[in-house]
Design a protein around this motif. Structure first.
Motif, mmCIF file in Angstrom:
data_model
loop_
_atom_site.group_PDB
_atom_site.id
_atom_site.type_symbol
_atom_site.label_atom_id
_atom_site.label_comp_id
_atom_site.label_asym_id
_atom_site.label_seq_id
_atom_site.Cartn_x
_atom_site.Cartn_y
_atom_site.Cartn_z
ATOM 1 N N MET A 4 -83.482 -20.812 -44.943
ATOM 2 C CA MET A 4 -84.040 -21.991 -45.841
ATOM 3 C C MET A 4 -83.960 -21.173 -47.170
ATOM 4 O O MET A 4 -84.318 -21.750 -48.346
ATOM 5 C CB MET A 4 -85.176 -22.915 -45.425
ATOM 6 C CG MET A 4 -84.731 -23.756 -44.287
ATOM 7 S SD MET A 4 -83.751 -24.433 -44.250
ATOM 8 C CE MET A 4 -84.677 -25.223 -45.651
ATOM 9 N N LEU A 30 -86.486 -30.997 -41.071
ATOM 10 C CA LEU A 30 -86.698 -29.710 -41.649
ATOM 11 C C LEU A 30 -88.347 -29.492 -41.484
ATOM 12 O O LEU A 30 -88.856 -28.633 -42.085
ATOM 13 C CB LEU A 30 -86.668 -29.780 -43.312
ATOM 14 C CG LEU A 30 -84.889 -30.043 -43.856
ATOM 15 C CD1 LEU A 30 -85.087 -29.916 -45.322
ATOM 16 C CD2 LEU A 30 -84.613 -28.081 -43.522
ATOM 17 N N MET A 66 -81.163 -27.878 -50.406
ATOM 18 C CA MET A 66 -82.490 -27.632 -48.659
ATOM 19 C C MET A 66 -81.282 -28.542 -47.885
ATOM 20 O O MET A 66 -81.287 -28.413 -46.729
ATOM 21 C CB MET A 66 -83.841 -28.302 -48.925
ATOM 22 C CG MET A 66 -84.815 -27.552 -49.740
ATOM 23 S SD MET A 66 -85.386 -25.669 -48.880
ATOM 24 C CE MET A 66 -86.898 -26.618 -48.068
ATOM 25 N N ALA A 69 -80.457 -27.748 -44.067
ATOM 26 C CA ALA A 69 -80.804 -27.580 -42.899
ATOM 27 C C ALA A 69 -80.164 -27.481 -41.208
ATOM 28 O O ALA A 69 -80.820 -26.658 -40.542
ATOM 29 C CB ALA A 69 -81.122 -29.302 -42.647
#
Length: 302
Positions: free
Chosen positions: A32, A167, A211, A215
């Motif tokens: 990540m 997430l 983010m 993912a």
């Protein structure tokens, strides 16, 4: 800071940022994360080293994962970058640290044959590609197989366009969220995360890796972690001078991995940073303490 790229063994382009001057140092990010996740660490080291910040596959400047992604593809990416830049020092984090370990064992200086337990065998690399290696909490599971049961729910949530929920599923499985995660209703967690992702999307500048973009990488990262789980015995083949770094506030399984590697990797040194967690090497806005980590790297590399 400028950018460059190198072509890996299977033809995939691996892009990187470069800054500073001096001996080459590759900083390999973790799960990540992207190359820019360690920009502040690179800036702290740029007065001493030429720092290379590659984007691992599937994000930023680099090409996509292949259909059957395995740890050897990640190792080949790092090998190509080291050969291209001439760097022999590597600092690597989490899944990136697991990749660096795998690479170092593949390229033990002057060795032939396959060390017992090494998934990809061993390649001869003359003097060795990695001479000095610092590992920040490798994502190595030493007490059992890496957890993968959560992937089914994660895939359903991604397919439904519920990136925030996916997430949260991954973070809870990896036990990387704050303790309050276990106390909050799941619906509230998902809603707060969706709001956070939307805010990040609005603020993202050109070249930023959000983010939401990261993912989908989790499915591939998990395969690599599962492939190399409980492979610590193989890392007796690491010929690089090695430092094991960790934070006192990190989950127990990262400490267990460092304990195991300290027993196996020849001559490995160990440092624990008080009050620091798993994100300790990253940028300050993600909870990192880059100056503290940079000080340890300068001390170790000299």
């Amino acid at each position: 800071m400028d950018t460059g790229h190198v072509t890996s063994a299977d033809g995939t382009v691996i892009g990187f940022h470069r800054l500073g001057a001096g001996p080459g140092l590759v900083v390999l990010h973790g799960q990540m994360e992207s190359a820019r996740s360690h920009l502040e660490l690179a800036e702290a080291l740029a007065g001493t080293y030429t720092v290379y910040l590659p984007d691992r596959r599937g994000r930023g400047l680099s090409g996509p994962y292949g259909p059957h992604h395995v740890a050897d593809r990640e190792a080949e990416d790092l090998e190509a970058l080291l050969a291209h830049t001439g760097a022999s020092r590597v600092f690597a984090v989490s899944v990136g640290a697991l990749v660096a370990l795998h690479t170092a064992a593949r390229h033990r200086a002057g060795s032939t044959g396959s060390p017992k337990g090494h998934p990809g065998g061993l390649r001869t690399a003359g003097a060795g590609l990695i001479r000095e290696l610092v590992l920040y909490e490798p994502a190595l599971f030493v007490d059992g197989p890496a957890p993968t049961a959560w992937l089914e729910r994660y895939e359903r949530e991604l397919a439904a366009g519920r990136d925030a929920a996916a997430l949260i599923t991954a973070m809870k499985a990896a036990r990387l969220g704050p303790a309050i995660f276990d106390l909050m209703p799941r619906r509230l967690l998902d809603a707060l995360s969706a709001r956070m992702l939307a805010a990040q999307d609005r603020k993202a500048g050109d070249g930023d890796v959000t983010m939401r973009m990261l993912a989908p990488t989790l499915r591939h990262e998990t395969r690599v972690v599962a492939e190399l789980a409980r492979s610590q015995a193989a890392y007796g083949a690491v010929g690089a001078r090695t430092l094991l770094l960790g934070g006192s506030r990190s989950p127990a399984y990262f400490k267990a991995a460092l304990d195991a590697l300290e027993r196996v990797v020849p001559g490995a040194a160990r440092v624990e940073l008080a009050g620091v967690g798993h994100s300790g090497s990253g940028n300050a806005d993600t909870g990192g303490r880059p100056e503290r980590v940079a000080a340890e790297l300068r001390r170790f590399f000299g």
